[in-house]
Enzyme design. Structure first.
Site, PDB file in Angstrom:
ATOM      1  CG  ASP A 281      15.711 -18.823 -10.332  1.00 53.43           C
ATOM      2  OD1 ASP A 281      15.799 -17.418 -10.815  1.00 53.43           O
ATOM      3  OD2 ASP A 281      15.691 -19.042  -9.579  1.00 53.43           O
ATOM      4  CD1 TRP A 282      21.102 -15.713 -14.287  1.00 55.47           C
ATOM      5  CD2 TRP A 282      20.114 -14.218 -13.940  1.00 55.47           C
ATOM      6  NE1 TRP A 282      21.884 -15.485 -14.787  1.00 55.47           N
ATOM      7  CE2 TRP A 282      21.537 -13.818 -14.070  1.00 55.47           C
ATOM      8  CE3 TRP A 282      19.395 -13.210 -13.438  1.00 55.47           C
ATOM      9  CZ2 TRP A 282      21.920 -12.439 -14.446  1.00 55.47           C
ATOM     10  CZ3 TRP A 282      20.245 -11.764 -13.323  1.00 55.47           C
ATOM     11  CH2 TRP A 282      21.078 -11.760 -13.465  1.00 55.47           C
TER      12      TRP A 282
END
Ligand code: BGC
Length: 748
Positions: A281-282
């Site tokens: 994820d980011w």
């Protein structure tokens, strides 16, 4: 001599096996192509493929990085002309010409916005979810997007958690069915169709179990809960062909998921044989430092790589920190090769090498068919929760309506969370629809009372009250702005924000019949306001066509058929609350003692008391699976084909459902079971099947479900999936709290 012959034979055998397995691989043209490319790549180019950056136009820093083979994927670049220019640079000016994969969050629509996923879940209609996802894929791919980060398959049991809106609710079976449908819709018939978009199931795993519903928070999940509740939707979507998967930000059981070898290696890669791309994820790789799991970004990069994360979303730690451990031999280059292999394979499967560019003639946005589909999903996503004296649908005795509340004309907010590309100029609000469709036949007195959901300024209250007094009926559009749910937008108070409760109370005091329509990202707390209103229609943010959908329902051009995909709490303090809970040793039954019944200075007593709240009791406001219609359905004649079911056997369960009302309507028929005793305790109910049927007035249908022994299995805490002998109850009914009841046993 004998020994060496044996050794030789063994060596030859291995060699032969290797050659044959290699030649097996080589026979696959995709693998052959991947291997060829891989063999030409430098370590830097390999790490480049594992790098995903955020778009920033045709900027020098991006272009130079592309030329050096330093970018595998770009997210959030949606200008097709820029996409094509960047792609041309990659294809024509980088050494190996590997195309870039462009990604974007297309969570519930690209331009044409469908209801938020939790709303789509309320339709219980996989075909509709698939059709909606197809529209999203066609629109997004026409702008050059071939990868999206949906569906979110996190089970959500807590309405405080802002991201509950992005998933399909609290039930593993419903989430699995709708998740698979969304994957199919996004990916289409085959990945290399130019209108196909690779799906990314997320966030693996247990992200929805965040403590207290606080986003990104810690989750502690036992093995049996993980495998019985949180993992099944991921397994189903992967089996349905989901091309990629995203790990979640949070930790479970002490290990952040970006570095969780157990989840990624043991379960995903080994047990499930998932061979698709795993993306972080980011920034989630670097966040392992904040978690206190990695000592440095370099350490985090190694941990994520070795756990199995193939692509680094926006963290840049792979490119920055993996060269030296590979050069020093600490990390084997073969691990990098495997990750790159998966990324290249996906690009080949998507046909990016053959068709790297997107046609830039007018893309296909907001077509009539897309808008019609969005409206249909919005209709089926709305849930009717109260309808005193059949106030709805409004009939032709009504000559004037007051339209009140901040969500009646909120084109941005009715779209819901995670809308980057849909434009509010295309949104059709309830007010606009009412004016357009009923403006010439009805007097419409619009006075919002509040300008937006958090508005606390009461200066427009008087106008709203006057509008109510001047009308036959009040349509009160309340709710939450889009930004009050979604990522990082959890709430501890889930009631109507701003001064909406006060406005509703004052409007109701006029004595006019009130239809409350809530448009929100979670089931808002409404317990205290519910008695004030005569009808209650709930709509999770319904998207572009929310207005026409809700107005059709209000006037009976459409009949409500949605059912809750989550348990609707009375009070936020009941959270987490879900229907498939465990029974406990002291399950609440019979009369529940309430807070007001306790005598003053009562002595300490626990015997006879059960697991409930003194002030909220044991029940939610509305159970999972609940929803009313403008017609009524009767359930009769439950039949089970056998009283016992063995290992490889099936059980046919059926009943008759009759439309006993006066209009045609759709009913979501639900089958639940309870396993009364297990070597690990079992939930009080579990959804095992459902069907949505449409019946004309007076019409009956036999609804049949096949249960297999596999449906009755469960996981224990030792990773064993068991089918145990014992008694089961089975219900077929309209929601998780009602139904016809039968019993059967499992046998050896
Ligand atoms: C979210 C993901 C999303 C990603 C890319 C993250 O903040 O958790 O769900 O796909 O951003 O936008």
């Amino acid at each position: 001599m004998k020994n060496s012959v044996l050794l030789w034979s063994f060596g030859m055998l291995c060699l032969l096996l290797c050659v044959s397995c290699e030649s097996g691989k080589e026979k696959d043209p995709v693998e052959e192509r991947v291997s060829r490319l891989l063999s030409q790549m430098t370590l830097e180019e390999k790490l480049g493929q594992m790098e995903q950056i955020t778009g920033g136009g045709y900027a020098d820093y991006i272009v130079n990085q592309i030329k050096g083979g330093g970018i595998g994927s770009i997210l959030n670049e949606v200008n097709p002309e820029v996409i094509n220019r960047l792609q041309k640079t990659a294809v024509e000016e980088s050494r190996l010409g590997i195309p870039i994969l462009f990604g974007r969050d297309v969570i519930h629509g690209f331009k044409t916005i469908f209801p938020v996923p939790l709303g789509q879940a309320a339709s219980w209609n996989p075909q509709l979810v698939e059709a909606g996802a197809r529209v999203s894929a066609v629109e997004a791919s026409s702008a050059g997007i071939r990868w999206t980060f949906a569906p979110m398959l996190d089970i959500g049991r807590d309405q405080r958690w802002g991201r509950i809106v992005e998933g399909f609710g609290e039930d593993p079976l419903l989430t699995s069915a709708l998740g698979c449908a969304m994957v199919k819709g996004l990916q289409g018939e085959r990945l290399n169709d130019p209108s196909s978009v690779a799906a990314c199931v997320k966030h693996f795993a247990g992200y929805g179990a965040a403590e207290g519903g606080r986003d990104y928070n810690t989750a502690v999940i036992s093995e049996e809960q993980l495998r019985n509740v949180y993992l099944p939707p991921f397994k189903a979507a992967i089996d349905a062909g989901a091309a990629t998967l995203m790990v979640s930000f949070n930790e479970i059981n002490g290990i952040p998921n970006s570095g969780n070898r157990y989840l990624l290696q043991d379960i995903l890669r080994k047990e499930w044989q998932f061979n698709g791309v795993i993306v972080s994820d980011w920034n989630s790789i670097g966040e392992m430092v904040s978690h206190g799991y990695a000592e440095s970004l370099a350490d985090a990069a190694e941990k994520a790589l070795l756990a199995g994360v193939d692509m680094d979303m926006e963290n840049h730690v792979y490119r920055q920190h993996l060269t030296s451990p590979v050069k020093s031999g600490k990390v084997k280059e073969a691990v990098i090769d495997e990750a790159v292999r998966r990324i290249l394979r996906l690009k080949i499967q998507l046909g990016l090498f053959e068709n790297p560019y997107t046609p830039t003639e007018q893309p296909v946005f907001y077509t009539k068919e897309s808008l019609d589909k969005a409206k249909k999903v919005a209709v089926e996503s709305a849930v009717l929760l109260k309808n005193e004296n059949n106030l709805l649908p409004l009939n032709n005795t009504i000559k004037s309506i007051a339209v009140i509340g901040p969500m009646a004309d909120a084109p941005h907010d009715q779209l819901g969370t995670w809308v980057f590309d849909g434009e509010k100029a295309h949104t059709v609000t309830p007010l606009a629809t009412l004016r357009e469709e009923y403006g010439s036949t009805l007097k419409i007195n619009y006075a919002p009372g509040l300008n937006f959901s958090r508005d606390k300024d009461k200066k427009q209250f008087a106008q709203a009250i006057a509008a109510a007094k001047a009308s036959d009926v009040v349509l009160f559009f309340a709710g939450e702005e889009a930004i009050l749910s979604g990522e990082a937008h959890s709430r501890a108070d889930i009631s109507l924000p701003g001064a909406q409760k006060e406005l509703l109370t004052e409007v109701a005091q006029t004595g006019k019949p009130v239809v409350l329509i809530v448009i929100a990202g979670r089931t808002t707390e409404i317990y205290e306001q519910l008695p004030l209103v005569n009808a209650y229609l709930f709509s999770f943010h319904p998207g572009t066509m929310g207005g026409p959908a809700l107005v059709d329902l209000i006037f009976g051009k459409a009949v409500p058929s949605g059912k809750l995909p989550v348990t609707y709490p009375k009070m936020v303090g009941q959270s987490p609350i879900y229907y498939n809970h465990k029974n406990t040793g002291r399950p609440p039954a019979g009369k529940i003692e309430t807070i007001d019944e306790i005598p003053l200075e009562a002595g300490q007593v626990s015997l006879g008391n059960t697991s409930h709240y003194l002030d909220a009791g044991k029940d939610p406001l509305f159970p999972f699976g609940y929803g009313l219609s403008y017609t009524t359905f009767q359930y009769d004649d439950l039949k089970l084909s056998a009283q016992e079911i063995g290992k490889n056997e099936q059980l046919l369960a059926s009943c008759t459902v009759t439309n006993t009302g006066t209009v045609e309507g759709a009913e979501i028929v639900q089958l639940y079971i309870r396993d009364w005793a297990g070597s690990v305790t079992r939930p009080v109910k579990e959804l095992k099947a459902f069907d949505k049927i449409s019946l004309k007035p007076g019409e009956s249908a036999t609804v049949s479900f096949i249960l297999t022994a596999d449906d009755l299995k469960f996981w224990n805490n030792k990773n064993q999936q068991l089918l145990e002998t014992g008694d089961f109850t089975l219900w077929i009914g309209p929601n998780s709290a009602e139904g016809l009841e039968g019993r059967f046993r499992t046998k050896n």
